[in-house]
Design an enzyme around this catalytic site. Structure first.
Site, PDB file in Angstrom:
ATOM      1  N   CYS A 130       0.835  -1.207   0.000  1.00 41.81           N
ATOM      2  CA  CYS A 130       0.000   0.000   0.000  1.00 41.81           C
ATOM      3  C   CYS A 130       0.866   1.252   0.000  1.00 41.81           C
ATOM      4  CB  CYS A 130      -0.922  -0.012   1.221  1.00 41.81           C
ATOM      5  SG  CYS A 130      -2.005   1.430   1.323  1.00 41.81           S
ATOM      6  N   CYS A 133      -0.535   4.115   2.083  1.00 42.20           N
ATOM      7  CA  CYS A 133      -0.292   3.967   3.521  1.00 42.20           C
ATOM      8  C   CYS A 133       1.149   4.309   3.897  1.00 42.20           C
ATOM      9  CB  CYS A 133      -0.574   2.528   3.965  1.00 42.20           C
ATOM     10  SG  CYS A 133      -2.148   1.839   3.437  1.00 42.20           S
ATOM     11  N   ASP A 134       2.104   3.842   3.103  1.00 45.21           N
ATOM     12  CA  ASP A 134       3.503   3.817   3.536  1.00 45.21           C
ATOM     13  C   ASP A 134       4.453   4.681   2.723  1.00 45.21           C
ATOM     14  OD1 ASP A 134       2.749   1.943   5.457  1.00 45.21           O
ATOM     15  OD2 ASP A 134       3.094   0.259   4.103  1.00 45.21           O
TER      16      ASP A 134
END
Length: 302
Positions: A130, A133-134
């Site tokens: 992701c 997300c990261d």
């Protein structure tokens, strides 16, 4: 007999459980793993409103405990069979049968894995599924994207906001992504492409340092250095127990409308298991809340 049974205890299921219990519905969540689902595998979350930075296990605990405090019931176990058309609806968990007047399917989806050495060992330590997300953790670092479809290319472009370079590794000599995405990717000076290659190993001691790849045409190997590996070789929904029902599309995702309702009265879907354009904690939680309130209104009209 329950008013509401929720299959899956990730963010969608936890939010549905919270809203269902607060609406005075007798509510149970059935979860085969840890509460929080994939949140448990995320070391840091920086895009959930209200928390500048929070560990995935911590957010899971907060959501879980909040729901239990208002009366949510929890059962560990794997759903093996459902009967959704009848009223009440029946969910089989091992030798146990749970009956409920409404059901929310929130069993999630999971990324397809490369299943190469180092992938599991370095998950959350440079291996990610992701970019949204990261990605911010890789400011001014070199990263690697594996895949050639829409998700791989789109997320690769997104990563160029942070990374100094993004190397896309694809097993074919052309991308499968939409033409407009390909144009943007090829025009981005931060993006590089390695064709006709597959990842054989993700390397690193405690954190990712690079990948070993093999050219599928001449079998030569090389090491591509990078601090992060973002893998986009597809997702698959956790919907095996729904095979044979009328609410799955060809890929196994649950067909649900914007109100989370399915074609079966009293059955709703929330989170990554349904057809959705965004798979994030915040959108899954929103789905869960909507599904629970739709279940409440359905019961009011029975």
């Amino acid at each position: 007999m329950y008013d509401l049974a929720i299959i899956g205890g990730g963010p969608a299921g936890l939010a549905a459980g919270l809203y269902g219990a607060r609406a005075n519905l007798k509510t149970i969540v059935i979860e085969r793993g840890l509460h929080g689902g994939q949140m448990q595998n995320t070391l840091e979350i920086e895009n959930y409103p209200g928390f500048k930075n929070i560990g995935g296990p911590d957010l899971s605990d907060y959501m879980y405990n909040q729901a239990l405090e208002v009366g949510l019931e929890w059962q560990m176990g794997e759903v093996t069979k459902v009967e959704l058309e009848a009223q009440p609806k029946t969910i089989e968990v091992g030798d146990t049968k749970i009956q409920a007047r409404t059901v929310i399917i929130a069993s999630g989806a999971q990324p397809r894995y490369l299943e190469v050495p180092g992938e599991k060992e370095l998950a959350g330590r440079g291996v990610s599924y992701c970019a949204t997300c990261d990605g911010a953790f890789y400011e001014d670092l070199d990263v690697i994207v594996v895949g050639g479809g829409d998700s791989a290319v789109e997320e690769g472009i997104f990563l160029t906001r942070y990374a100094s370079s993004v190397t896309v590794i694809h097993r074919r000599d052309t991308l499968r992504a939409q033409a407009i995405l390909q144009e943007r990717a090829f025009a981005n000076p931060k993006m590089k492409f390695v064709w006709d290659s597959v990842v054989e190993e993700i390397q690193g001691d405690g954190k990712v340092s690079g990948v070993k790849i093999r050219n599928v045409k001449d079998n030569t190997t090389q090491i591509i250095p990078g601090a992060g590996v973002f893998i986009y070789v597809g997702f698959y929904p956790n919907s095996e127990y729904l095979q044979g029902t009328s609410i799955l599309n060809e890929e196994g995702y649950v067909l649900a409308g914007p109100d989370m309702s399915t074609a079966i009265p009293g059955v709703f879907a929330a989170g990554d298991v349904r057809t959705t354009p965004l798979r994030q904690i915040v959108s899954a939680a929103s789905d869960g809340a909507i599904a629970a309130m739709q279940a409440y209104h359905y019961l009011e009209n029975l």
